[in-house]
Scaffold this motif. Structure first.
Motif, PDB file in Angstrom:
ATOM      1  N   UNK A   5       1.070  15.409 -14.155  1.00 50.68           N
ATOM      2  CA  UNK A   5       1.832  14.604 -15.091  1.00 50.68           C
ATOM      3  C   UNK A   5       1.754  13.118 -14.820  1.00 50.68           C
ATOM      4  N   UNK A   6       1.455  12.726 -13.589  1.00 53.56           N
ATOM      5  CA  UNK A   6       1.346  11.314 -13.240  1.00 53.56           C
ATOM      6  C   UNK A   6      -0.084  10.899 -12.947  1.00 53.56           C
ATOM      7  N   UNK A   7      -0.844  11.788 -12.359  1.00 55.55           N
ATOM      8  CA  UNK A   7      -2.224  11.479 -11.985  1.00 55.55           C
ATOM      9  C   UNK A   7      -3.186  12.219 -12.903  1.00 55.55           C
ATOM     10  N   UNK A   8      -4.343  11.635 -13.120  1.00 56.73           N
ATOM     11  CA  UNK A   8      -5.372  12.249 -13.944  1.00 56.73           C
ATOM     12  C   UNK A   8      -6.741  12.010 -13.328  1.00 56.73           C
ATOM     13  N   UNK A   9      -7.489  13.086 -13.128  1.00 59.44           N
ATOM     14  CA  UNK A   9      -8.816  12.988 -12.551  1.00 59.44           C
ATOM     15  C   UNK A   9      -9.868  13.161 -13.643  1.00 59.44           C
ATOM     16  N   UNK A  10     -10.954  12.439 -13.522  1.00 59.63           N
ATOM     17  CA  UNK A  10     -12.065  12.547 -14.455  1.00 59.63           C
ATOM     18  C   UNK A  10     -13.356  12.243 -13.708  1.00 59.63           C
ATOM     19  N   UNK A  11     -14.482  12.525 -14.349  1.00 61.69           N
ATOM     20  CA  UNK A  11     -15.757  12.257 -13.697  1.00 61.69           C
ATOM     21  C   UNK A  11     -16.822  11.904 -14.727  1.00 61.69           C
ATOM     22  N   UNK A  12     -17.845  11.251 -14.246  1.00 64.43           N
ATOM     23  CA  UNK A  12     -19.009  10.903 -15.042  1.00 64.43           C
ATOM     24  C   UNK A  12     -20.213  11.458 -14.294  1.00 64.43           C
ATOM     25  N   UNK A  13     -20.726  12.572 -14.760  1.00 62.47           N
ATOM     26  CA  UNK A  13     -21.816  13.231 -14.059  1.00 62.47           C
ATOM     27  C   UNK A  13     -23.086  12.373 -14.015  1.00 62.47           C
TER      28      UNK A  13
ATOM     29  N   UNK B 106     -22.628  10.071 -11.181  1.00 62.52           N
ATOM     30  CA  UNK B 106     -22.180  10.694  -9.936  1.00 62.52           C
ATOM     31  C   UNK B 106     -20.864  10.080  -9.466  1.00 62.52           C
ATOM     32  N   UNK B 107     -19.963   9.909 -10.404  1.00 63.22           N
ATOM     33  CA  UNK B 107     -18.713   9.221 -10.120  1.00 63.22           C
ATOM     34  C   UNK B 107     -17.515  10.089 -10.467  1.00 63.22           C
ATOM     35  N   UNK B 108     -16.436   9.871  -9.749  1.00 60.33           N
ATOM     36  CA  UNK B 108     -15.170  10.523 -10.021  1.00 60.33           C
ATOM     37  C   UNK B 108     -14.082   9.464  -9.981  1.00 60.33           C
ATOM     38  N   UNK B 109     -13.067   9.631 -10.827  1.00 60.52           N
ATOM     39  CA  UNK B 109     -12.020   8.638 -10.960  1.00 60.52           C
ATOM     40  C   UNK B 109     -10.657   9.304 -10.834  1.00 60.52           C
ATOM     41  N   UNK B 110      -9.698   8.528 -10.409  1.00 66.05           N
ATOM     42  CA  UNK B 110      -8.324   9.000 -10.329  1.00 66.05           C
ATOM     43  C   UNK B 110      -7.416   7.936 -10.922  1.00 66.05           C
ATOM     44  N   UNK B 111      -6.842   8.236 -12.077  1.00 63.84           N
ATOM     45  CA  UNK B 111      -5.873   7.356 -12.705  1.00 63.84           C
ATOM     46  C   UNK B 111      -4.490   7.734 -12.212  1.00 63.84           C
ATOM     47  N   UNK B 112      -3.802   6.784 -11.608  1.00 64.09           N
ATOM     48  CA  UNK B 112      -2.492   7.034 -11.030  1.00 64.09           C
ATOM     49  C   UNK B 112      -1.459   6.189 -11.758  1.00 64.09           C
ATOM     50  N   UNK B 113      -0.499   6.849 -12.369  1.00 63.47           N
ATOM     51  CA  UNK B 113       0.564   6.186 -13.101  1.00 63.47           C
ATOM     52  C   UNK B 113       1.915   6.524 -12.481  1.00 63.47           C
ATOM     53  N   UNK B 114       2.909   5.720 -12.814  1.00 58.19           N
ATOM     54  CA  UNK B 114       4.268   5.935 -12.316  1.00 58.19           C
ATOM     55  C   UNK B 114       4.284   6.138 -10.812  1.00 58.19           C
ATOM     56  N   UNK B 115       3.614   5.256 -10.117  1.00 54.94           N
ATOM     57  CA  UNK B 115       3.481   5.393  -8.676  1.00 54.94           C
ATOM     58  C   UNK B 115       4.825   5.256  -7.972  1.00 54.94           C
ATOM     59  N   UNK B 116       4.962   6.009  -6.897  1.00 62.49           N
ATOM     60  CA  UNK B 116       6.165   6.020  -6.089  1.00 62.49           C
ATOM     61  C   UNK B 116       5.835   5.615  -4.663  1.00 62.49           C
ATOM     62  N   UNK B 117       6.810   5.106  -3.923  1.00 61.13           N
ATOM     63  CA  UNK B 117       6.544   4.778  -2.517  1.00 61.13           C
ATOM     64  C   UNK B 117       5.998   5.962  -1.730  1.00 61.13           C
ATOM     65  N   UNK B 118       6.380   7.164  -2.096  1.00 62.15           N
ATOM     66  CA  UNK B 118       5.886   8.358  -1.421  1.00 62.15           C
ATOM     67  C   UNK B 118       4.392   8.576  -1.622  1.00 62.15           C
ATOM     68  N   UNK B 119       3.797   7.884  -2.590  1.00 63.07           N
ATOM     69  CA  UNK B 119       2.364   7.992  -2.833  1.00 63.07           C
ATOM     70  C   UNK B 119       1.544   7.131  -1.879  1.00 63.07           C
ATOM     71  N   UNK B 120       2.195   6.306  -1.094  1.00 64.75           N
ATOM     72  CA  UNK B 120       1.495   5.447  -0.150  1.00 64.75           C
ATOM     73  C   UNK B 120       0.690   6.287   0.835  1.00 64.75           C
ATOM     74  N   UNK B 121      -0.605   6.030   0.896  1.00 70.03           N
ATOM     75  CA  UNK B 121      -1.494   6.806   1.750  1.00 70.03           C
ATOM     76  C   UNK B 121      -2.894   6.225   1.656  1.00 70.03           C
ATOM     77  N   UNK B 122      -3.759   6.719   2.514  1.00 69.05           N
ATOM     78  CA  UNK B 122      -5.183   6.470   2.373  1.00 69.05           C
ATOM     79  C   UNK B 122      -5.752   7.581   1.506  1.00 69.05           C
ATOM     80  N   UNK B 123      -6.429   7.209   0.456  1.00 70.85           N
ATOM     81  CA  UNK B 123      -6.990   8.172  -0.473  1.00 70.85           C
ATOM     82  C   UNK B 123      -8.486   8.314  -0.221  1.00 70.85           C
TER      83      UNK B 123
END
Length: 120
Positions: free
Chosen positions: A65-73, A76-93
């Protein structure tokens, strides 16, 4: 040699958005599953989202509901759209991909990670 390079991390306020990108390069014949994992300080690395070459997706429950993954074959790429970010999302991705070099079997490759920091 295969390399995965992430970009798009940074510092945002709670409620903000970021878009992470990961591009695979090198000796690549095929890529099956690509995905994103994250690791917060003092915690174990966990799955964020994954996507197959056909476009099927899988999300961790806390991300749906907050994150969305997509790719472009083609790229050779993958993307992560992150919305409504929270402090708990803080991390190394970290970007992950199952890659088959020409004439070889599939191996799991990892990027070096990109820092995402969400301030409250």
């Amino acid at each position: 040699q295969v390399q995965l390079v992430e970009s798009g991390g940074g510092l945002v306020q709670a409620g903000g958005s970021l878009r992470l990108s990961c591009v695979a390069s090198g000796r690549i014949s095929r890529i099956t599953t690509m995905g994103w994992y994250r690791q917060a300080p003092g915690k174990q690395r966990e799955l964020v989202a994954a996507i197959t070459s056909a476009g099927s997706t899988n999300y961790a429950d806390s991300m749906s509901g907050r994150f969305s993954i997509s790719r472009d074959n083609a790229k050779n790429a993958v993307y992560l759209q992150m919305n409504s970010l929270k402090p708990e999302d803080t991390a190394v991705y970290y970007c992950n991909a199952d890659v088959a070099p020409p004439g070889s079997v599939y191996y799991a490759y990892w990027g070096q990670g990109t820092q995402v920091t969400v301030s409250s």
